[in-house]
Design a protein around this motif. Structure first.
Motif, short mmCIF file in Angstrom:
data_model
loop_
_atom_site.label_atom_id
_atom_site.label_comp_id
_atom_site.label_asym_id
_atom_site.label_seq_id
_atom_site.Cartn_x
_atom_site.Cartn_y
_atom_site.Cartn_z
N TYR A 68 7.25 20.66 3.84
CA TYR A 68 5.82 20.54 3.55
C TYR A 68 5.55 19.63 2.36
N ASN A 86 7.10 15.61 0.42
CA ASN A 86 7.94 14.44 0.63
C ASN A 86 9.23 14.46 -0.20
N ARG A 130 -0.06 19.23 7.06
CA ARG A 130 0.83 18.06 7.04
C ARG A 130 2.28 18.52 6.99
N ILE A 131 3.07 18.01 7.95
CA ILE A 131 4.50 18.26 7.94
C ILE A 131 5.21 16.95 7.62
N TYR A 132 6.36 17.09 7.00
CA TYR A 132 7.25 15.97 6.72
C TYR A 132 8.44 16.16 7.65
N SER A 188 8.88 10.87 8.41
CA SER A 188 7.48 10.55 8.68
C SER A 188 6.69 11.83 8.53
N SER A 189 5.44 11.70 8.09
CA SER A 189 4.60 12.88 7.98
C SER A 189 3.34 12.69 8.83
N GLU A 211 7.25 7.76 5.52
CA GLU A 211 7.48 8.13 4.13
C GLU A 211 8.69 7.42 3.53
#
Length: 164
Positions: free
Chosen positions: A53, A55, A86-88, A114-115, A154
């Motif tokens: 959750y 970066n 938002r997930i990473y 990537s998020s 990211e």
């Protein structure tokens, strides 16, 4: 540098990082359909996905290993994720390659993050590719055929596996 990534991956798979708790099918969720991407950089190997959750890949009870891709059982390559946050998504591919046709094997590792914000009920196709150089993580909303509007490629931080 690839040794540190390999050690990280092995640590993640053996329990140093938790497992992402996938929601039950009856709960609100989005679906990730993971597919093998094109892979010229390495032969065979493994592809593993992680969800965080932030970066910096901070492990919490709600984050960690999502799963590894199965070449023999593609039905196991579908993962449920919680929507509206938002997930990473971290993708790691590991394998070997013959060096210039020699019998000498070289270990190769690729890592991408990537998020995006998954939408409830949406289905996404994800694939991690390792062409002749570099690698990339593709996320496609299967309804629109395009990347999600919220998608961000990211930068990979030291905490996520690349040491200086």
């Amino acid at each position: 540098m690839s040794k540190s990534i390999l050690i990280l991956c092995l640590a993640l798979l053996t329990g140093c990082v938790g497992h992402y708790p996938q929601p039950v099918p009856e709960a609100a969720h989005a679906t990730l359909n993971a597919q093998w991407g094109s892979n010229i950089l390495m032969s065979g190997g493994t592809q593993v996905y992680y969800v965080f959750y932030d970066n910096h890949c901070h492990d919490t009870p709600e984050t960690g290993v999502l799963g590894a891709l199965s070449a023999s059982k593609p039905e196991q390559n579908q993962f449920l994720i919680k929507p509206d946050r938002r997930i990473y998504l971290q993708a790691v591919s590991m394998g070997i390659k013959n060096r210039n046709g020699d019998e000498i094997l070289v270990h190769r590792t690729c890592l991408n993050i990537s998020s995006f914000i998954p939408k409830n009920g949406a289905m996404y196709r994800v694939s991690h590719s390792a062409p002749k150089s570099g690698c990339s993580l593709e996320v496609i909303d299967m309804q629109t055929g395009t990347a999600p509007d919220s998608l961000v490629v990211e930068e990979i931080t030291k905490e996520c596996g690349l040491g200086s």
